[in-house]
Write a protein that holds these residues in place. Structure first.
Motif, PDB file in Angstrom:
ATOM      1  N   ILE A  31      60.206 -10.786  76.123  1.00 57.38           N
ATOM      2  CA  ILE A  31      61.156 -10.694  75.008  1.00 57.38           C
ATOM      3  C   ILE A  31      60.664  -9.698  73.960  1.00 57.38           C
ATOM      4  CG2 ILE A  31      62.115 -11.985  73.038  1.00 57.38           C
ATOM      5  CD1 ILE A  31      62.379 -14.393  74.841  1.00 57.38           C
ATOM      6  N   ALA A  32      59.362  -9.759  73.626  1.00 56.42           N
ATOM      7  CA  ALA A  32      58.809  -8.820  72.652  1.00 56.42           C
ATOM      8  C   ALA A  32      58.873  -7.384  73.172  1.00 56.42           C
ATOM      9  CB  ALA A  32      57.366  -9.213  72.332  1.00 56.42           C
ATOM     10  N   ARG A  33      58.618  -7.188  74.447  1.00 56.10           N
ATOM     11  CA  ARG A  33      58.678  -5.852  75.031  1.00 56.10           C
ATOM     12  C   ARG A  33      60.113  -5.330  75.029  1.00 56.10           C
ATOM     13  NH1 ARG A  33      59.695  -3.493  79.937  1.00 56.10           N
ATOM     14  NH2 ARG A  33      58.391  -1.714  80.525  1.00 56.10           N
ATOM     15  N   ASP A  34      61.065  -6.225  75.357  1.00 52.07           N
ATOM     16  CA  ASP A  34      62.458  -5.803  75.393  1.00 52.07           C
ATOM     17  C   ASP A  34      62.976  -5.415  74.007  1.00 52.07           C
ATOM     18  OD1 ASP A  34      64.993  -5.638  77.026  1.00 52.07           O
ATOM     19  OD2 ASP A  34      65.630  -7.065  75.476  1.00 52.07           O
ATOM     20  N   ASN A  35      62.374  -6.018  72.988  1.00 48.00           N
ATOM     21  CA  ASN A  35      62.796  -5.710  71.612  1.00 48.00           C
ATOM     22  C   ASN A  35      61.976  -4.599  70.981  1.00 48.00           C
ATOM     23  OD1 ASN A  35      64.571  -6.451  69.379  1.00 48.00           O
ATOM     24  ND2 ASN A  35      62.712  -7.196  68.350  1.00 48.00           N
ATOM     25  N   GLY A  36      60.976  -4.107  71.709  1.00 48.97           N
ATOM     26  CA  GLY A  36      60.145  -3.033  71.186  1.00 48.97           C
ATOM     27  C   GLY A  36      59.157  -3.478  70.137  1.00 48.97           C
ATOM     28  N   ASP A  37      58.589  -4.704  70.302  1.00 52.78           N
ATOM     29  CA  ASP A  37      57.679  -5.244  69.290  1.00 52.78           C
ATOM     30  C   ASP A  37      56.213  -4.955  69.594  1.00 52.78           C
ATOM     31  OD1 ASP A  37      59.971  -6.326  68.251  1.00 52.78           O
ATOM     32  OD2 ASP A  37      59.662  -8.325  69.108  1.00 52.78           O
TER      33      ASP A  37
END
Length: 372
Positions: free
Chosen positions: A83-89
Motif C-alpha cells: 500500500i505504501a509503495r502504491d501510494n509512493g510513500d
C-alpha cells in the motif's frame, strides 16, 4: 552391595520390555498406534481443528502459537508495504515534501512490519499512524484488527482448555503399584488400593476393570485383546464411592471370576493385563474424568495383604499414613481358589505367600480396636 552394570542393564531392559507390551501404562496412557489410515480420514483432524490443538502436546502448541502470530504480522506487513509503495510513500520513491502518506512513517519494509505488529497487538508508540489519504489502508486496519482478535481468542481458548483438562485432575488420583490376593471376609479376593491426593471429592465415583488376554475359541479363532469384565467393590458397594480417603477395592475370586483357575505357582506364567478404571466428577470444576492403570501378572502378589493406613488421633482427627500405601504383609492364603473353596482341583494347599521382588514387606502387630 553395589549392583553390577550388567544387572542394572538387564533390569532396565526387562522394564522396557514390559512397558512395550502393555496396552495401558501405569500412569494411564494407552500404548497403541493406528496404521494405514486413509488420507480422507486424516483430513478429519483438520476439520476438527479445535480438538486437534487441544490434544496436541505443549511443545507443538507453543510452536504453532508463535508461528501463527509471526506469520500474520509478516503477511500484513507485506500488504502495508505494498500500500505504501502504491501510494509512493517509500524513501527510494522520493515523495515530495507536501505528500500525504497512507501510513505516517512507514517508509520501508521494516517499518511496515513494525506497524503491522503494533496494529495487531494494539501497541501505539505515537509516531506511526494511518492517515485519511488511502481508503484501502483504513479497510486493511479494520481487517487486521478483526483477524488479530480472532487469533487471540482462539489461542486463549486452547491454552485455558489445556490447563483445565480433566486428565490433569486425574494426576492427583493414584493406584497402588501392586495388587494382592488374600482372604477377605470369608472369601478369596484380589485387592487394589486407590487414593485421592486432594481433599476435594470425586463425586459419583465408579470403579470397574477389564481383563485383557488372548483367547482361542473352540472353532480355532484367535481373539487378540479379548476383554472380560472385572467387578470391583468396597465395603459400601461398587457405585457412588465416598472417595474422601484411600480405598481398598476388592474383586471376589469365585467360580465366575477369570482368576478362579489360577494358582500361586501358575499366576506369573499367565499372559494377561488387568486394566482398572475409575470414573468420577471433580467437585471443584464439575468436569468428568477417568483414571486408568493396569497390572500384569508380575505385579499381582499372592498371599499378601495391604497394611492399614487410616488411623484416628487422640484429638478425634482421622489421619492417613501414605508411607504404608504400597506396603504389604504376608498372610496365610490358600494355594489356589480350588483349595480355598475346598473343591476338586489340580493344586495343593499351602498357607504361605510367595516372594515378589521389588515390594516392601514388613511385619506388624495385630491392630488394636478403636472406638468410633
Amino acid at each position: 552391595m553395589t549392583r553390577s552394570v550388567r544387572e542394572v542393564l538387564k533390569e532396565y531392559m526387562s522394564e522396557r520390555r514390559v512397558r512395550k507390551y502393555r496396552l495401558v501404562t501405569k500412569d494411564g496412557r494407552c500404548n497403541i498406534e493406528f496404521g494405514n489410515v486413509m488420507h480422507r480420514n486424516r483430513f478429519a483432524y483438520v476439520l476438527d481443528i479445535w480438538t486437534t490443538f487441544v490434544e496436541t502436546r505443549w511443545r507443538f502448541v507453543i510452536l504453532h502459537f508463535v508461528a501463527s502470530f509471526t506469520l500474520s504480522w509478516f503477511i500484513f506487513g507485506l500488504i502495508w508495504y505494498w500500500i505504501a509503495r502504491d501510494n509512493g510513500d517509500l524513501e527510494w520513491q522520493n515523495p515530495p515534501k507536501n505528500h500525504t502518506p497512507c501510513v505516517f512513517s512507514v517508509t520501508d519494509l521494516t517499518y511496515a512490519f513494525l506497524f503491522s505488529l503494533e496494529t495487531q497487538t494494539t501497541i501505539g508508540y505515537g509516531n506511526v499512524y494511518v492517515t485519511n489519504a488511502c481508503t484501502g489502508a483504513v479497510a486493511l486496519i479494520i481487517i487486521q484488527s478483526l483477524i488479530g482478535a480472532i487469533i487471540n481468542c482462539f489461542w486463549c481458548g486452547v491454552v485455558m482448555t489445556k490447563i483445565a483438562l480433566p486428565k490433569k485432575r486425574a494426576k492427583t488420583i493414584t493406584f497402588s503399584e501392586s495388587a494382592v490376593i488374600c482372604p477377605k471376609k470369608g472369601t478369596l479376593c484380589l485387592q487394589i488400593r486407590v487414593a485421592n491426593l486432594r481433599k476435594t471429592l470425586m463425586i459419583g465415583s465408579q470403579i470397574y476393570g477389564k481383563l485383557l488376554r488372548t483367547t482361542i475359541t473352540p472353532e480355532g479363532e484367535t481373539i487378540i485383546m479379548d476383554q472380560v469384565s472385572i467387578d470391583f467393590m468396597v465395603d459400601a458397594g461398587k457405585d457412588n464411592l465416598f472417595f474422601v480417603c484411600p480405598l481398598t477395592l476388592y474383586h471376589v475370586i469365585d467360580k465366575t471370576s477369570p482368576f478362579f483357575d489360577m494358582a500361586v505357582d501358575t499366576l506369573h506364567q499367565q499372559e494377561f493385563e488387568l486394566v482398572v478404571f475409575l470414573d468420577g466428577t471433580a467437585e471443584s470444576t464439575s468436569s468428568s474424568c477417568q483414571v486408568r492403570t493396569s497390572y500384569i501378572p508380575q505385579e499381582i502378589m499372592w498371599g499378601y495383604d495391604f497394611l492399614p493406613i487410616i488411623s484416628r488421633s487422640k484429638e478425634g482427627k482421622y489421619r492417613v499414613d501414605f508411607s504404608n500405601f504400597t506396603k504389604v504383609v504376608s498372610v496365610p492364603t490358600a494355594h489356589c481358589a480350588y483349595c480355598y473353596h475346598n473343591e476338586a482341583g489340580h493344586h495343593h494347599h499351602s498357607i504361605t505367600g510367595i516372594d515378589n521382588q521389588g515390594f516392601e514387606v514388613i511385619d506388624i502387630e495385630p491392630p488394636s480396636s478403636t472406638k468410633m
